[in-house]
Design a protein around this motif. Structure first.
Motif, PDB file in Angstrom:
ATOM      1  N   LEU A   1       0.831  -1.195   0.000  1.00 24.39           N
ATOM      2  CA  LEU A   1       0.000   0.000   0.000  1.00 24.39           C
ATOM      3  C   LEU A   1       0.877   1.261   0.000  1.00 24.39           C
ATOM      4  O   LEU A   1       1.987   1.259   0.557  1.00 24.39           O
ATOM      5  CB  LEU A   1      -0.931  -0.013   1.206  1.00 24.39           C
ATOM      6  N   PRO A   2       0.402   2.361  -0.602  1.00 20.89           N
ATOM      7  CA  PRO A   2       1.265   3.532  -0.821  1.00 20.89           C
ATOM      8  C   PRO A   2       1.762   4.213   0.439  1.00 20.89           C
ATOM      9  O   PRO A   2       2.808   4.856   0.417  1.00 20.89           O
ATOM     10  CB  PRO A   2       0.390   4.478  -1.650  1.00 20.89           C
ATOM     11  N   LEU A   3       1.041   4.111   1.546  1.00 20.79           N
ATOM     12  CA  LEU A   3       1.477   4.766   2.782  1.00 20.79           C
ATOM     13  C   LEU A   3       1.996   3.769   3.812  1.00 20.79           C
ATOM     14  O   LEU A   3       2.119   4.098   4.992  1.00 20.79           O
ATOM     15  CB  LEU A   3       0.329   5.598   3.374  1.00 20.79           C
ATOM     16  N   SER A   4       2.330   2.564   3.366  1.00 20.67           N
ATOM     17  CA  SER A   4       2.891   1.572   4.267  1.00 20.67           C
ATOM     18  C   SER A   4       4.182   2.099   4.892  1.00 20.67           C
ATOM     19  O   SER A   4       5.045   2.662   4.209  1.00 20.67           O
ATOM     20  CB  SER A   4       3.199   0.284   3.495  1.00 20.67           C
ATOM     21  N   GLY A   5       4.291   1.959   6.216  1.00 20.69           N
ATOM     22  CA  GLY A   5       5.464   2.433   6.923  1.00 20.69           C
ATOM     23  C   GLY A   5       5.403   3.878   7.347  1.00 20.69           C
ATOM     24  O   GLY A   5       6.305   4.361   8.042  1.00 20.69           O
TER      25      GLY A   5
ATOM     26  N   MET B   1      10.176  15.550  10.516  1.00 19.17           N
ATOM     27  CA  MET B   1      10.027  15.520   9.063  1.00 19.17           C
ATOM     28  C   MET B   1      11.286  16.054   8.378  1.00 19.17           C
ATOM     29  O   MET B   1      11.735  15.515   7.354  1.00 19.17           O
ATOM     30  CB  MET B   1       8.799  16.337   8.644  1.00 19.17           C
ATOM     31  N   LEU B   2      11.852  17.112   8.919  1.00 17.28           N
ATOM     32  CA  LEU B   2      13.070  17.673   8.343  1.00 17.28           C
ATOM     33  C   LEU B   2      14.235  16.699   8.430  1.00 17.28           C
ATOM     34  O   LEU B   2      15.040  16.582   7.508  1.00 17.28           O
ATOM     35  CB  LEU B   2      13.413  18.994   9.034  1.00 17.28           C
ATOM     36  N   ARG B   3      14.319  15.973   9.534  1.00 17.75           N
ATOM     37  CA  ARG B   3      15.389  14.980   9.677  1.00 17.75           C
ATOM     38  C   ARG B   3      15.254  13.855   8.664  1.00 17.75           C
ATOM     39  O   ARG B   3      16.250  13.377   8.106  1.00 17.75           O
ATOM     40  CB  ARG B   3      15.391  14.402  11.101  1.00 17.75           C
ATOM     41  N   SER B   4      14.017  13.422   8.436  1.00 12.13           N
ATOM     42  CA  SER B   4      13.802  12.302   7.513  1.00 12.13           C
ATOM     43  C   SER B   4      13.721  12.743   6.055  1.00 12.13           C
ATOM     44  O   SER B   4      13.825  11.907   5.146  1.00 12.13           O
ATOM     45  CB  SER B   4      12.523  11.543   7.891  1.00 12.13           C
ATOM     46  N   GLY B   5      13.538  14.034   5.818  1.00 13.42           N
ATOM     47  CA  GLY B   5      13.469  14.537   4.447  1.00 13.42           C
ATOM     48  C   GLY B   5      12.190  14.189   3.722  1.00 13.42           C
ATOM     49  O   GLY B   5      12.145  14.176   2.485  1.00 13.42           O
ATOM     50  N   TRP B   6      11.116  13.933   4.489  1.00  6.00           N
ATOM     51  CA  TRP B   6       9.831  13.602   3.875  1.00  6.00           C
ATOM     52  C   TRP B   6       8.722  13.957   4.851  1.00  6.00           C
ATOM     53  O   TRP B   6       8.844  13.725   6.060  1.00  6.00           O
ATOM     54  CB  TRP B   6       9.740  12.111   3.551  1.00  6.00           C
ATOM     55  N   GLY B   7       7.648  14.495   4.319  1.00  4.37           N
ATOM     56  CA  GLY B   7       6.510  14.783   5.178  1.00  4.37           C
ATOM     57  C   GLY B   7       5.321  15.283   4.389  1.00  4.37           C
ATOM     58  O   GLY B   7       5.459  15.814   3.282  1.00  4.37           O
ATOM     59  N   ARG B   8       4.158  15.097   4.984  1.00  2.59           N
ATOM     60  CA  ARG B   8       2.908  15.621   4.418  1.00  2.59           C
ATOM     61  C   ARG B   8       2.140  16.303   5.552  1.00  2.59           C
ATOM     62  O   ARG B   8       1.861  15.675   6.577  1.00  2.59           O
ATOM     63  CB  ARG B   8       2.050  14.494   3.829  1.00  2.59           C
TER      64      ARG B   8
ATOM     65  N   ASN C   1     -11.141  11.584   1.212  1.00  2.00           N
ATOM     66  CA  ASN C   1     -10.497  11.135  -0.021  1.00  2.00           C
ATOM     67  C   ASN C   1      -9.521  12.180  -0.548  1.00  2.00           C
ATOM     68  O   ASN C   1      -8.422  11.848  -1.013  1.00  2.00           O
ATOM     69  CB  ASN C   1     -11.553  10.824  -1.088  1.00  2.00           C
ATOM     70  N   ALA C   2      -9.913  13.451  -0.478  1.00  5.14           N
ATOM     71  CA  ALA C   2      -9.026  14.523  -0.929  1.00  5.14           C
ATOM     72  C   ALA C   2      -7.784  14.604  -0.060  1.00  5.14           C
ATOM     73  O   ALA C   2      -6.658  14.779  -0.546  1.00  5.14           O
ATOM     74  CB  ALA C   2      -9.775  15.853  -0.931  1.00  5.14           C
ATOM     75  N   VAL C   3      -7.970  14.469   1.249  1.00  6.28           N
ATOM     76  CA  VAL C   3      -6.843  14.521   2.176  1.00  6.28           C
ATOM     77  C   VAL C   3      -5.886  13.371   1.910  1.00  6.28           C
ATOM     78  O   VAL C   3      -4.659  13.551   1.823  1.00  6.28           O
ATOM     79  CB  VAL C   3      -7.345  14.477   3.636  1.00  6.28           C
ATOM     80  N   ALA C   4      -6.419  12.160   1.771  1.00  2.90           N
ATOM     81  CA  ALA C   4      -5.568  10.991   1.556  1.00  2.90           C
ATOM     82  C   ALA C   4      -4.761  11.129   0.281  1.00  2.90           C
ATOM     83  O   ALA C   4      -3.574  10.766   0.239  1.00  2.90           O
ATOM     84  CB  ALA C   4      -6.429   9.724   1.522  1.00  2.90           C
ATOM     85  N   TRP C   5      -5.368  11.654  -0.764  1.00  2.00           N
ATOM     86  CA  TRP C   5      -4.655  11.840  -2.036  1.00  2.00           C
ATOM     87  C   TRP C   5      -3.468  12.787  -1.870  1.00  2.00           C
ATOM     88  O   TRP C   5      -2.375  12.527  -2.385  1.00  2.00           O
ATOM     89  CB  TRP C   5      -5.621  12.375  -3.096  1.00  2.00           C
ATOM     90  N   LEU C   6      -3.648  13.850  -1.107  1.00  2.00           N
ATOM     91  CA  LEU C   6      -2.559  14.801  -0.889  1.00  2.00           C
ATOM     92  C   LEU C   6      -1.405  14.182  -0.113  1.00  2.00           C
ATOM     93  O   LEU C   6      -0.272  14.674  -0.177  1.00  2.00           O
ATOM     94  CB  LEU C   6      -3.083  16.030  -0.144  1.00  2.00           C
ATOM     95  N   CYS C   7      -1.677  13.101   0.628  1.00  2.00           N
ATOM     96  CA  CYS C   7      -0.642  12.460   1.446  1.00  2.00           C
ATOM     97  C   CYS C   7       0.182  11.447   0.674  1.00  2.00           C
ATOM     98  O   CYS C   7       1.227  10.991   1.173  1.00  2.00           O
ATOM     99  CB  CYS C   7      -1.280  11.773   2.639  1.00  2.00           C
ATOM    100  N   LEU C   8      -0.236  11.069  -0.505  1.00  2.00           N
ATOM    101  CA  LEU C   8       0.448  10.022  -1.241  1.00  2.00           C
ATOM    102  C   LEU C   8       1.825  10.470  -1.720  1.00  2.00           C
ATOM    103  O   LEU C   8       2.028  11.640  -2.049  1.00  2.00           O
ATOM    104  CB  LEU C   8      -0.388   9.594  -2.445  1.00  2.00           C
TER     105      LEU C   8
END
Length: 261
Positions: free
Chosen positions: A6-10, A132-139, A235-242
């Motif tokens: 799944l796209p948000l696994s982990g 998020m800054l430490r990992s270099g990824w965030g939503r 649904n809109a929120v989840a899409w923005l998180c992908l």
């Protein structure tokens, strides 16, 4: 499909105001995408009930805090990290709406609307951003409102707070644009939630309208002539998180049937 596919696994997501309404719908949607969830809210009973209802969809925990209380937020997010690890996704959904004519909007009401709807976003974002800054990824997705894009009478404090949320979204999106972190907002119109039912009850108590007439009046603001479903916002929120939505940044997406264009 296995959870690992799944796209948000982990990914660990925190949803504020996650015990009911839009927040609970967002939690369910993110769980279906493979995220592990921590709900945050003020009522332990409500959070526990929602977590129990959604646990079949994936790993879910909860922590209690009032987002307007900076110290409580710091403590709650520290606990959330101990439960689920570094927070990758933040959904600033907690909010409150109280209506009053401007001349009857006292400082207490004004400050409460800003404290919950705007300061809450500030406190929670500050809590997750270092990780998020430490990992270099965030939503980061802020649940604003169509009231953040246009004016509504009798909710001046709420409108001011939600306009502030949009401003914060845009400023932070630019500041973090090269850091692997996106910041967006969704702006629902009147949605079929407890908050809207409270608005309807308020209309009934102050006018001669019935509950059905009050709901119809709110529905008329939507060109589709209906209340929005919480799942449509989710649904809109989840899409923005992908991960595939990385180019979406600084946007304020209306979920309101065409009410604001």
């Amino acid at each position: 499909m296995s959870n690992a596919a799944l796209p948000l696994s982990g990914k660990h997501a925190v949803v504020t105001g996650g015990g009911r309404g839009i927040g609970a719908a967002i939690a369910a949607s993110l769980l279906r995408q493979g995220a592990r969830l921590t709900l945050l809210g003020r009522s332990e009973t409500t959070l526990a009930e929602t977590a129990s209802r959604l646990e079949a969809l994936g790993r879910i925990d909860y922590v209690c805090a009032d987002v307007a209380d900076a110290d409580a937020v710091t403590h709650a997010f520290s606990k959330a990290e101990s439960l689920g690890g570094t927070i990758d996704i933040l959904i600033n959904n907690a909010g409150q709406a109280v209506s009053a004519p401007f001349v009857k909007t006292d400082a207490q009401l004004w400050n409460r609307m800003l404290a919950v709807n705007l300061n809450g976003c500030f406190h929670c974002t500050q809590a997750v951003l270092p990780g998020m800054l430490r990992s270099g990824w965030g939503r980061i997705v802020n649940v604003a409102s169509t009231a953040g894009l246009t004016g509504y009478g009798y909710v001046s404090a709420y409108c001011a707070a939600k306009h502030g949320v949009i401003g914060l979204t845009r400023a932070l999106a630019l500041e973090l644009a090269t850091k692997g972190i996106t910041v967006n907002a969704v702006c629902p119109g009147y949605t079929d939630t407890d908050m809207t039912q409270e608005t309807i009850a308020n209309i009934v108590s102050k006018t001669a309208r019935s509950a059905a007439e009050a709901q119809a009046e709110l529905s008329m603001k939507n060109p589709q002539k209906r209340l929005v479903a919480p799942e449509e916002v989710a649904n809109a929120v989840a899409w923005l998180c992908l991960p595939q939505s990385a180019a979406m940044n600084g946007q304020s997406i209306t979920v309101a049937g065409g009410e604001v264009m």
